[in-house]
Design a protein around this motif. Structure first.
Motif, mmCIF file in Angstrom:
data_model
loop_
_atom_site.group_PDB
_atom_site.id
_atom_site.type_symbol
_atom_site.label_atom_id
_atom_site.label_comp_id
_atom_site.label_asym_id
_atom_site.label_seq_id
_atom_site.Cartn_x
_atom_site.Cartn_y
_atom_site.Cartn_z
ATOM 1 N N GLU A 358 0.830 -1.204 0.000
ATOM 2 C CA GLU A 358 0.000 0.000 0.000
ATOM 3 C C GLU A 358 0.865 1.255 0.000
ATOM 4 O O GLU A 358 0.548 2.240 -0.681
ATOM 5 C CB GLU A 358 -0.928 -0.011 1.219
ATOM 6 N N ARG A 359 1.947 1.234 0.763
ATOM 7 C CA ARG A 359 2.831 2.398 0.808
ATOM 8 C C ARG A 359 3.598 2.565 -0.500
ATOM 9 O O ARG A 359 3.913 3.688 -0.923
ATOM 10 C CB ARG A 359 3.806 2.272 1.980
ATOM 11 N N GLY A 365 7.812 6.670 -5.937
ATOM 12 C CA GLY A 365 9.211 7.009 -6.163
ATOM 13 C C GLY A 365 10.149 6.538 -5.070
ATOM 14 O O GLY A 365 11.380 6.709 -5.203
ATOM 15 N N ARG A 366 9.653 5.940 -4.018
ATOM 16 C CA ARG A 366 10.506 5.504 -2.898
ATOM 17 C C ARG A 366 10.896 4.039 -3.042
ATOM 18 O O ARG A 366 10.128 3.206 -3.567
ATOM 19 C CB ARG A 366 9.792 5.696 -1.553
ATOM 20 N N THR A 367 12.085 3.728 -2.535
ATOM 21 C CA THR A 367 12.571 2.346 -2.519
ATOM 22 C C THR A 367 12.271 1.731 -1.157
ATOM 23 O O THR A 367 12.819 2.178 -0.133
ATOM 24 C CB THR A 367 14.079 2.299 -2.788
ATOM 25 N N LEU A 368 11.407 0.717 -1.132
ATOM 26 C CA LEU A 368 11.010 0.046 0.104
ATOM 27 C C LEU A 368 11.440 -1.416 0.010
ATOM 28 O O LEU A 368 10.995 -2.153 -0.888
ATOM 29 C CB LEU A 368 9.498 0.150 0.306
ATOM 30 N N LEU A 369 12.305 -1.831 0.919
ATOM 31 C CA LEU A 369 12.859 -3.180 0.917
ATOM 32 C C LEU A 369 12.384 -3.948 2.154
ATOM 33 O O LEU A 369 12.099 -3.360 3.203
ATOM 34 C CB LEU A 369 14.392 -3.133 0.910
ATOM 35 N N MET A 370 12.349 -5.271 2.017
ATOM 36 C CA MET A 370 11.917 -6.103 3.128
ATOM 37 C C MET A 370 12.761 -7.358 3.205
ATOM 38 O O MET A 370 13.023 -8.010 2.188
ATOM 39 C CB MET A 370 10.433 -6.475 2.957
ATOM 40 N N GLU A 371 13.212 -7.710 4.418
ATOM 41 C CA GLU A 371 13.964 -8.931 4.671
ATOM 42 C C GLU A 371 13.267 -9.711 5.778
ATOM 43 O O GLU A 371 12.742 -9.126 6.722
ATOM 44 C CB GLU A 371 15.411 -8.610 5.102
ATOM 45 N N THR A 372 13.282 -11.041 5.662
ATOM 46 C CA THR A 372 12.661 -11.896 6.689
ATOM 47 C C THR A 372 13.643 -12.985 7.094
ATOM 48 O O THR A 372 14.487 -13.418 6.297
ATOM 49 C CB THR A 372 11.366 -12.539 6.167
ATOM 50 N N GLN A 398 7.749 10.046 5.795
ATOM 51 C CA GLN A 398 7.437 11.469 5.853
ATOM 52 C C GLN A 398 8.665 12.300 6.210
ATOM 53 O O GLN A 398 8.847 13.411 5.704
ATOM 54 C CB GLN A 398 6.330 11.717 6.872
ATOM 55 N N HIS A 399 9.533 11.776 7.130
ATOM 56 C CA HIS A 399 10.629 12.584 7.655
ATOM 57 C C HIS A 399 11.991 12.212 7.082
ATOM 58 O O HIS A 399 13.006 12.722 7.568
ATOM 59 C CB HIS A 399 10.671 12.457 9.188
ATOM 60 N N SER A 400 12.046 11.362 6.083
ATOM 61 C CA SER A 400 13.323 10.973 5.485
ATOM 62 C C SER A 400 13.415 11.491 4.064
ATOM 63 O O SER A 400 12.418 11.891 3.449
ATOM 64 C CB SER A 400 13.490 9.448 5.505
ATOM 65 N N ALA A 401 14.644 11.490 3.557
ATOM 66 C CA ALA A 401 14.883 11.979 2.193
ATOM 67 C C ALA A 401 14.275 11.023 1.176
ATOM 68 O O ALA A 401 14.341 9.800 1.324
ATOM 69 C CB ALA A 401 16.384 12.127 1.959
ATOM 70 N N ASP A 402 13.680 11.598 0.087
ATOM 71 C CA ASP A 402 13.004 10.767 -0.914
ATOM 72 C C ASP A 402 13.956 9.850 -1.654
ATOM 73 O O ASP A 402 13.541 8.828 -2.218
ATOM 74 C CB ASP A 402 12.280 11.671 -1.918
ATOM 75 N N THR A 403 15.235 10.196 -1.680
ATOM 76 C CA THR A 403 16.192 9.409 -2.464
ATOM 77 C C THR A 403 16.787 8.247 -1.672
ATOM 78 O O THR A 403 17.552 7.450 -2.238
ATOM 79 C CB THR A 403 17.341 10.316 -2.925
ATOM 80 N N THR A 404 16.450 8.137 -0.380
ATOM 81 C CA THR A 404 17.059 7.079 0.447
ATOM 82 C C THR A 404 16.086 5.921 0.607
ATOM 83 O O THR A 404 14.878 6.115 0.747
ATOM 84 C CB THR A 404 17.436 7.622 1.830
ATOM 85 N N PRO A 405 16.608 4.683 0.612
ATOM 86 C CA PRO A 405 15.717 3.527 0.777
ATOM 87 C C PRO A 405 15.291 3.347 2.230
ATOM 88 O O PRO A 405 15.948 3.804 3.163
ATOM 89 C CB PRO A 405 16.580 2.353 0.313
ATOM 90 N N VAL A 406 14.187 2.620 2.421
ATOM 91 C CA VAL A 406 13.686 2.246 3.735
ATOM 92 C C VAL A 406 13.697 0.726 3.810
ATOM 93 O O VAL A 406 13.157 0.056 2.931
ATOM 94 C CB VAL A 406 12.262 2.789 3.991
#
Length: 486
Positions: A358-359, A365-372, A398-406
């Motif tokens: 959903e996010r 434009g954001r990079t969202l990664l997931m590890e399990t 909301q509070h992080s730079a758009d170019t950095t991954p989460v």
């Protein structure tokens, strides 16, 4: 060698006349009394002393004989002189207290003194003196008084007041109780019946408790001397006082507790009213607005400005709905003792993946990664954990730079599962860690889409599951860490 009953002074007459064969028996009798005994002549010089007196004096028996008492006992002679004068005048002195030093080795002694005039043929022949060492008893009484004072102090600390009564009549009371009832001294209570300080409507119950010897706490409304009413808690016990059975009553002023109970009732009433207003009175018109905007959007046929206006209305309605949910959760967490949860079996990675998808749609434009890693099964409230994960991820975005991954990472262990969300551009000062999860925290502006309650509610969700939510910051970024027991 046993001492003879009489020791005649050199060149002097015998103190008394007795058959010589009776002397051993009289000597044994006088030495067996447990008291120090001396026979004094008319000049008050010892002519005979027993072993007990010699032990008290710390001197040999013969060291007493024929010497004035002021030489024998210089430290008590002054105190003893008035008693000896009374005996010389023909008076029997019984159990007179005397404190002093008979010998340096014994130290100060507490003595009981007896003096009896001795007559022969109607003429004063001398004085019989006896001494009993009362030091241990005096010291024991002092220790008892000290212990009694200590126990009274403990009672004063343990309760707000206490008193003794017999069938309701006050026999003794402490000063704290007198002050509690509006009196200056406990003497003002003694001899009065306790119902004088009991509100009329409570008197039958109190008298019943006294008559039945109730030994469990009960509450009563008291009337002070000035007419003020105060609630008290009473605990009574049977005790022995001056040889008879009486009742000891301990009193606690529960005005503060009653006030707290009333405040809790008012708070509960306010909570119910607030939940009713937020849950029904606000949500009902909001649902009407949402249904209306949804119907307008489905109808179509609107021009571009109208479509944008309806879209803004729908978006504002969604923000308002989110704020209402946050306010309801805040109210439950603060006033109802925590958020309600309904655990069920689920896989945490699937839940987080849905939130992440959903996010991604909302932030293309954001990079969202997931590890399990590990076993991610457990029993949790799916709706609440979705709320927690979405809040944390939304805050980081909301509070992080758009170019950095989460990066979201799930790790299963024996005791539970850890969810961490990290971004290397987000920095939270260490001094803000302690207050980051507080509601309406000063210095952190409210989110444009909420009331600034998101992180507070997220932590409450973790706590409601028996877990925790923390934040870790360094020069390399910030990481939110959620630990949940299975």
């Amino acid at each position: 060698m046993p001492q003879s009953l009489f020791h005649p002074l050199p060149g002097g007459p015998l103190f008394a006349v007795a058959p010589e064969e009776a002397w051993p028996f009289l000597g044994a009798l006088l030495n067996a009394t447990g008291c120090g005994i001396a026979l004094l002549d008319r000049e008050l010089r010892p002519v005979w002393v027993n072993g007990a007196l010699a032990a008290l004096s710390g001197m040999e028996v013969r060291a007493h004989l024929g010497r004035p008492l002021v030489d024998v006992w210089p430290r008590v002679a002054v105190s003893l002189a008035p008693l000896l004068s009374r005996a010389l005048s023909g008076e029997n002195v019984v159990e007179a207290p005397l404190t002093g030093v008979l010998s340096p080795a014994s130290g100060e002694l507490h003595l009981r003194v007896g003096l009896s005039p001795a007559h022969q043929a109607g003429v004063l022949a001398g004085v019989v003196l006896w001494l009993r060492d009362d030091t241990e008893r005096v010291h024991e009484e002092a220790r008892l008084r000290e212990r009694e004072s200590h126990m009274r102090s403990l009672a004063d600390v343990a309760c707000d007041g206490h008193f003794l009564h017999e069938n309701g009549v006050v026999l003794d009371a402490n000063r704290a109780l007198a002050h509690l009832l509006g009196h200056d001294s406990p003497r003002e209570l003694i001899g009065h019946h306790l119902v004088e300080w009991v509100a009329p409507e409570y008197r039958p119950a109190v008298m019943s408790a006294v008559a039945r010897g109730v030994e469990t706490p009960y509450e009563v409304l008291c009337v002070r001397r000035d007419g003020q009413r105060i609630p008290l808690e009473v605990l009574g016990k049977h005790v022995t006082w001056e040889g008879r059975q009486v009742r000891l009553a301990a009193i606690w002023d529960i005005s503060g507790r009653k006030a707290a109970e009333e405040r809790a009732e008012r708070t509960e009433h306010f909570r119910e009213q607030l939940l009713g207003v937020v849950g029904n009175d606000l949500r009902t018109p909001l649902q009407t607005i949402q249904m209306g905007t949804g119907a307008l959007q489905r109808l179509g046929g609107m021009e571009e400005p109208q479509q944008r206006l309806v879209g803004h209305m729908a978006q504002a309605a969604r923000r308002m709905e989110r704020m209402i949910h946050e306010l309801l959760d805040f109210t439950r967490a603060r006033l109802a003792g925590g958020l309600p949860v309904r655990p069920e079996s689920l896989m945490l990675d699937r839940l987080v993946e849905r939130v992440l998808e959903e996010r991604r749609q909302a932030h293309p434009g954001r990079t969202l990664l997931m590890e399990t890693q590990g076993d991610l099964r457990g029993h949790w409230d799916e709706t609440r954990l979705t709320q927690l994960a979405d809040t944390l991820l939304g805050s980081v975005l909301q509070h992080s730079a758009d170019t950095t991954p989460v990066l979201l990472k799930l790790v299963g262990a024996v005791g539970g599962v850890t969810l961490s969300i990290r971004n290397d551009s987000l920095t939270v000062p260490v001094e803000d860690h302690a207050t980051l999860f507080e509601p309406f925290r000063r210095g952190r502006p409210a989110s444009a889409e909420g009331l600034g309650l998101g992180l507070y509610i997220a932590r409450q969700v973790a706590v409601a599951h028996g877990g925790r939510l923390t934040v870790e910051s360094s020069q390399g970024g910030t990481r939110f860490v959620v630990w949940l027991p299975r």
